[in-house]
Design a protein around this motif. Structure first.
Motif, PDB file in Angstrom:
ATOM      1  N   ILE B  56       3.223 159.722 -13.099  1.00  0.00           N
ATOM      2  CA  ILE B  56       4.406 159.069 -12.532  1.00  0.00           C
ATOM      3  C   ILE B  56       4.885 158.080 -13.585  1.00  0.00           C
ATOM      4  O   ILE B  56       4.089 157.298 -14.106  1.00  0.00           O
ATOM      5  N   THR B  57       6.172 158.142 -13.902  1.00  0.00           N
ATOM      6  CA  THR B  57       6.709 157.173 -14.852  1.00  0.00           C
ATOM      7  C   THR B  57       7.929 156.519 -14.239  1.00  0.00           C
ATOM      8  O   THR B  57       8.489 157.000 -13.255  1.00  0.00           O
ATOM      9  N   SER B  58       8.323 155.414 -14.847  1.00  0.00           N
ATOM     10  CA  SER B  58       9.510 154.717 -14.356  1.00  0.00           C
ATOM     11  C   SER B  58      10.392 154.351 -15.541  1.00  0.00           C
ATOM     12  O   SER B  58       9.912 154.159 -16.654  1.00  0.00           O
ATOM     13  N   ILE B  59      11.689 154.296 -15.269  1.00  0.00           N
ATOM     14  CA  ILE B  59      12.681 154.014 -16.309  1.00  0.00           C
ATOM     15  C   ILE B  59      13.523 152.840 -15.840  1.00  0.00           C
ATOM     16  O   ILE B  59      13.901 152.766 -14.659  1.00  0.00           O
ATOM     17  N   ASP B  60      13.802 151.939 -16.756  1.00  0.00           N
ATOM     18  CA  ASP B  60      14.664 150.806 -16.438  1.00  0.00           C
ATOM     19  C   ASP B  60      16.008 151.015 -17.127  1.00  0.00           C
ATOM     20  O   ASP B  60      16.111 150.853 -18.345  1.00  0.00           O
ATOM     21  N   ASN B  61      17.032 151.401 -16.376  1.00  0.00           N
ATOM     22  CA  ASN B  61      18.388 151.492 -16.931  1.00  0.00           C
ATOM     23  C   ASN B  61      19.083 150.163 -16.685  1.00  0.00           C
ATOM     24  O   ASN B  61      19.951 150.042 -15.818  1.00  0.00           O
ATOM     25  N   PHE B  62      18.686 149.176 -17.480  1.00  0.00           N
ATOM     26  CA  PHE B  62      19.156 147.810 -17.257  1.00  0.00           C
ATOM     27  C   PHE B  62      20.673 147.726 -17.395  1.00  0.00           C
ATOM     28  O   PHE B  62      21.253 148.276 -18.324  1.00  0.00           O
ATOM     29  N   GLY B  63      21.318 147.064 -16.462  1.00  0.00           N
ATOM     30  CA  GLY B  63      22.763 146.926 -16.502  1.00  0.00           C
ATOM     31  C   GLY B  63      23.485 147.979 -15.704  1.00  0.00           C
ATOM     32  O   GLY B  63      24.710 147.941 -15.613  1.00  0.00           O
ATOM     33  N   GLU B  64      22.777 148.942 -15.154  1.00  0.00           N
ATOM     34  CA  GLU B  64      23.417 149.961 -14.342  1.00  0.00           C
ATOM     35  C   GLU B  64      22.909 149.866 -12.906  1.00  0.00           C
ATOM     36  O   GLU B  64      21.899 149.223 -12.638  1.00  0.00           O
ATOM     37  N   ASP B  65      23.608 150.494 -12.018  1.00  0.00           N
ATOM     38  CA  ASP B  65      23.158 150.495 -10.637  1.00  0.00           C
ATOM     39  C   ASP B  65      23.121 151.927 -10.125  1.00  0.00           C
ATOM     40  O   ASP B  65      24.124 152.641 -10.253  1.00  0.00           O
ATOM     41  N   PRO B 169      14.076 141.549 -32.972  1.00  0.00           N
ATOM     42  CA  PRO B 169      13.116 142.537 -32.491  1.00  0.00           C
ATOM     43  C   PRO B 169      13.607 143.966 -32.671  1.00  0.00           C
ATOM     44  O   PRO B 169      14.798 144.226 -32.543  1.00  0.00           O
ATOM     45  N   PHE B 170      12.691 144.836 -32.986  1.00  0.00           N
ATOM     46  CA  PHE B 170      13.023 146.237 -33.171  1.00  0.00           C
ATOM     47  C   PHE B 170      12.904 146.932 -31.819  1.00  0.00           C
ATOM     48  O   PHE B 170      11.887 147.515 -31.495  1.00  0.00           O
ATOM     49  N   VAL B 171      13.928 146.799 -31.019  1.00  0.00           N
ATOM     50  CA  VAL B 171      13.850 147.357 -29.675  1.00  0.00           C
ATOM     51  C   VAL B 171      15.036 148.258 -29.428  1.00  0.00           C
ATOM     52  O   VAL B 171      16.101 148.118 -30.022  1.00  0.00           O
ATOM     53  N   THR B 172      14.846 149.168 -28.516  1.00  0.00           N
ATOM     54  CA  THR B 172      15.950 150.038 -28.127  1.00  0.00           C
ATOM     55  C   THR B 172      16.927 149.260 -27.262  1.00  0.00           C
ATOM     56  O   THR B 172      16.560 148.330 -26.555  1.00  0.00           O
ATOM     57  N   VAL B 173      18.197 149.672 -27.335  1.00  0.00           N
ATOM     58  CA  VAL B 173      19.203 149.041 -26.499  1.00  0.00           C
ATOM     59  C   VAL B 173      19.119 149.646 -25.102  1.00  0.00           C
ATOM     60  O   VAL B 173      19.087 150.868 -24.960  1.00  0.00           O
ATOM     61  N   PRO B 174      19.048 148.818 -24.078  1.00  0.00           N
ATOM     62  CA  PRO B 174      18.910 149.378 -22.734  1.00  0.00           C
ATOM     63  C   PRO B 174      20.222 149.959 -22.223  1.00  0.00           C
ATOM     64  O   PRO B 174      21.145 149.240 -21.876  1.00  0.00           O
ATOM     65  N   SER B 175      20.322 151.267 -22.226  1.00  0.00           N
ATOM     66  CA  SER B 175      21.472 151.929 -21.623  1.00  0.00           C
ATOM     67  C   SER B 175      21.158 153.405 -21.553  1.00  0.00           C
ATOM     68  O   SER B 175      20.107 153.857 -22.012  1.00  0.00           O
TER      69      SER B 175
END
Lengths: 214, 191
Positions: B56-65, B169-175
């Motif tokens: 089971i995994t989870s994804i955070d699509n931050f900024g979306e609903d 930080p070397f991070v992916t952009v949340p979208s």
């Protein structure tokens, strides 16, 4: 004390000239240890004394005993622990340096080898185990993670065990080869052999002696 | 039961309730609604013999609903078929039903999702943190949690500090944009 001159010659102290000054004499001589060896053969020159009595400085003898029988606490937390095990196994054989007695009770250990990534969840457990070790004790930070956090620049990893414990030797590598660990161990042995252990261990006694002598 | 038969039976039984079905490189994904999860999961386990919950995994699509997405990877041992179930959870709800009584392996997976993402599971037998310690105040895999961490202190239990990040930080952009736009590179923390 007829052997005073010899003692001075064997140790790093300056030679004694003023044998009539008892205070100076005592101060120079008190950290001297006399080993009386059992008689092993009778062919030595003047065998009553020669070969059976060794003069050395107390610190030198104590450090020599300590550094050649370091009992490690294997604090294996990640892949460095695999190299630590390899170092203890037959090919590299840490027993050549007297450090083969890995103890899993901190009460019986001299040197903690922190081998691996220290997470924040583990950090205080590592510190507690260190505190359970009896003095004198030393710490080797094995590998990049234990030294600096390594590649784990993240919320979960302590950025170097030296934020919690006093580290004596850092070993680079990810993970370090067993040879590197052995080199680190030898560095630690060098460091131990230079320690002023008696003064460190019994500061009150040393102070009292110096007070009495001055 | 072949692959096609299993999926046909699933589509037939839950025709209306299934949001969408996608096939991509022989991988089948069903998107469902969170309230139907237990019913569909039970059916998959009992009737279609998807007896093995891989992950089971989870994804955070931050900024979306809705903000969160949960993905169930199923496998059928007797029929050698894979199936993926997806559902979305909004931040306001922040909870789905547990499937730990259907596949007991879900117990720890759900605890991990709770620990890292802060999504709760209704009916879970013991929803505690599994990787971080009890009382840790943050959910570290959420996109609004900084990569270098946040300081926290629980005396005699644990502590965390800010981690130095050189040029990061070397991070992916949340979208949900393409991976070219999301890929990790040195960015200022505001982005």
């Amino acid at each position: 004390m007829p052997q005073l001159g010899r003692s001075a010659a064997l140790s790093d102290d300056p030679p004694l000239f003023d044998l009539d000054a008892p205070a100076f004499l005592l101060r120079t001589v008190w950290p001297t240890l006399v080993f009386v060896m059992p008689e092993t053969h009778s062919t030595a020159y003047d065998s009553k004394v020669e070969g059976n009595v060794i003069f050395t400085r107390f610190d030198a003898a104590l450090n020599w005993v300590r550094k050649n029988s370091l009992w490690p606490m294997p604090m294996g937390l990640a892949c460095c622990a695999i190299e630590l095990m390899a170092t203890a196994a037959s090919r590299f054989d840490i027993a050549r340096f007297g450090a083969e007695v890995m103890r899993f009770s901190p009460r019986q250990c001299d040197v903690m080898i922190v081998a691996g990534t220290v997470t924040y969840k583990m950090a205080l457990a590592v510190k507690r185990i260190y505190e359970q070790m009896p003095e004198p004790k030393w710490v080797i930070a094995m590998g990049a993670c234990a030294s600096t956090g390594g590649m784990y620049r993240s919320y979960a990893v302590l950025q170097g065990i030296d934020q919690l414990l006093p580290v004596d030797v850092y070993i680079s590598g990810c993970p370090p080869r067993p040879e590197a660990l052995l080199a680190g161990l030898m560095k630690l042995q060098e460091k131990i052999s230079r320690e002023r252990s008696f003064r460190k261990q019994k500061p009150e006694l040393v102070e009292k002696l110096e007070e009495a002598l001055s | 039961m072949t692959r096609e038969e299993a999926f046909a039976l699933l589509s037939k039984s839950f025709g209306e309730q299934i949001q969408s079905k996608t096939e991509f490189r022989d991988e089948t994904t069903y998107t469902i609604v969170a309230s139907d999860l237990r019913e569909i999961a039970k059916f998959c386990c009992d009737e279609l013999a998807f007896d093995y919950l891989l992950d089971i995994t989870s994804i955070d699509n931050f900024g979306e609903d809705p903000r969160f997405e949960i993905v169930y990877e199923l496998y059928s041992m007797p029929h050698a078929v894979h199936l993926r179930l997806k559902l979305q959870v909004s931040e306001d709800v922040g909870a789905v039903d547990t499937v730990s009584d259907i596949w007991s392996t879900a117990n720890w997976h759900e605890r991990e999702i709770y620990d890292m993402m802060g999504i709760r599971f209704n009916g879970h037998p013991g929803l505690r943190r599994i990787l971080m310690w009890d009382g840790y105040p943050f959910f570290p895999l959420r996109k609004d949690f900084p990569l270098e961490g946040l300081p926290s202190e629980m005396p005699d239990v644990a502590f965390t500090k800010i981690t130095p990040l050189e040029g990061g930080p070397f991070v992916t952009v949340p979208s949900t944009a393409t991976s070219k736009d999301r890929e990790p590179r040195a960015r200022s923390p505001e982005l």
